[in-house]
Write a protein that holds these residues in place. Structure first.
Motif, PDB file in Angstrom:
ATOM      1  N   GLY A  41      74.616  68.197  41.341  1.00  0.00           N
ATOM      2  CA  GLY A  41      75.105  67.252  42.338  1.00  0.00           C
ATOM      3  C   GLY A  41      74.624  67.603  43.735  1.00  0.00           C
ATOM      4  N   ALA A  42      74.382  66.584  44.518  1.00  0.00           N
ATOM      5  CA  ALA A  42      74.023  66.798  45.921  1.00  0.00           C
ATOM      6  C   ALA A  42      75.299  67.106  46.686  1.00  0.00           C
ATOM      7  N   PRO A  43      75.289  68.166  47.485  1.00  0.00           N
ATOM      8  CA  PRO A  43      76.507  68.499  48.232  1.00  0.00           C
ATOM      9  C   PRO A  43      76.840  67.437  49.272  1.00  0.00           C
ATOM     10  N   LYS A  44      78.132  67.215  49.452  1.00  0.00           N
ATOM     11  CA  LYS A  44      78.625  66.308  50.487  1.00  0.00           C
ATOM     12  C   LYS A  44      79.397  67.163  51.474  1.00  0.00           C
ATOM     13  N   THR A  45      79.082  67.032  52.761  1.00  0.00           N
ATOM     14  CA  THR A  45      79.727  67.848  53.775  1.00  0.00           C
ATOM     15  C   THR A  45      80.502  66.967  54.747  1.00  0.00           C
ATOM     16  N   VAL A  46      81.732  67.386  55.006  1.00  0.00           N
ATOM     17  CA  VAL A  46      82.586  66.724  55.984  1.00  0.00           C
ATOM     18  C   VAL A  46      82.874  67.753  57.071  1.00  0.00           C
ATOM     19  N   THR A  47      82.699  67.375  58.328  1.00  0.00           N
ATOM     20  CA  THR A  47      82.944  68.279  59.445  1.00  0.00           C
ATOM     21  C   THR A  47      84.026  67.686  60.338  1.00  0.00           C
TER      22      THR A  47
END
Length: 161
Positions: free
Chosen positions: A62-68
């Protein structure tokens, strides 16, 4: 004899009055329970929380999903995104502690869409973790009960002054 019998209750009364007066004179911070230690005030600093979600299945990484999120010390932040059945919702609350540690309380709701296939099971998590300033930590890894899917949640908190 009568004098002694009168002096004993009078002595007890005087001593109990002194004890009560000392307890009343003890300084207390308004709004706190005396048995709990007084917490230091919030710091004048922000905390950047980077939350990375890796949704992995056996057939494809899976492609990582980043929330900041950038949140003031001891305040709350929330992000809501989604469309249709898809959603990614994050709530966070950081607290800067001594020695460069940060307590982070996070809640996550994650429901991805998978193209033409049936949507995978949504994930709901709530975690509280102690993090080192600027160091990432895997705080959870969950498995889908209906398949070989794994979802890993990694968090990094950095103090921004």
């Amino acid at each position: 004899m009568l004098k002694r019998l009168t002096m004993i209750p009078l002595s007890v009364l005087v001593l109990s009055t002194l004890v009560i007066a000392q307890e009343a004179a003890a300084p207390q911070v308004p709004g706190t329970i005396p048995s709990q230690p007084v917490r230091p005030a919030a710091q004048l600093a922000n905390v950047r929380i980077e939350l990375t979600i890796v949704d992995q299945r056996s057939d494809a990484p899976g492609a990582p999903k980043t929330v900041t999120m950038l949140i003031e010390d001891r305040q709350s932040g929330r992000i809501r995104t989604g469309r249709g059945n898809m959603s990614l919702n994050v709530d966070g609350r950081p607290e800067i502690l001594r020695e460069g540690r940060i307590r982070v309380n996070l809640s996550l709701e994650y429901a991805p869409q998978d193209g033409d296939r049936a949507a995978p099971a949504p994930i709901q998590e709530s975690v509280t973790a102690l993090l080192e300033d600027g160091k990432a930590l895997v705080v959870s890894q969950s498995a889908d009960p209906s398949g070989d899917r794994k979802v890993r949640l990694e968090v990094k908190a950095t103090i921004v002054k």
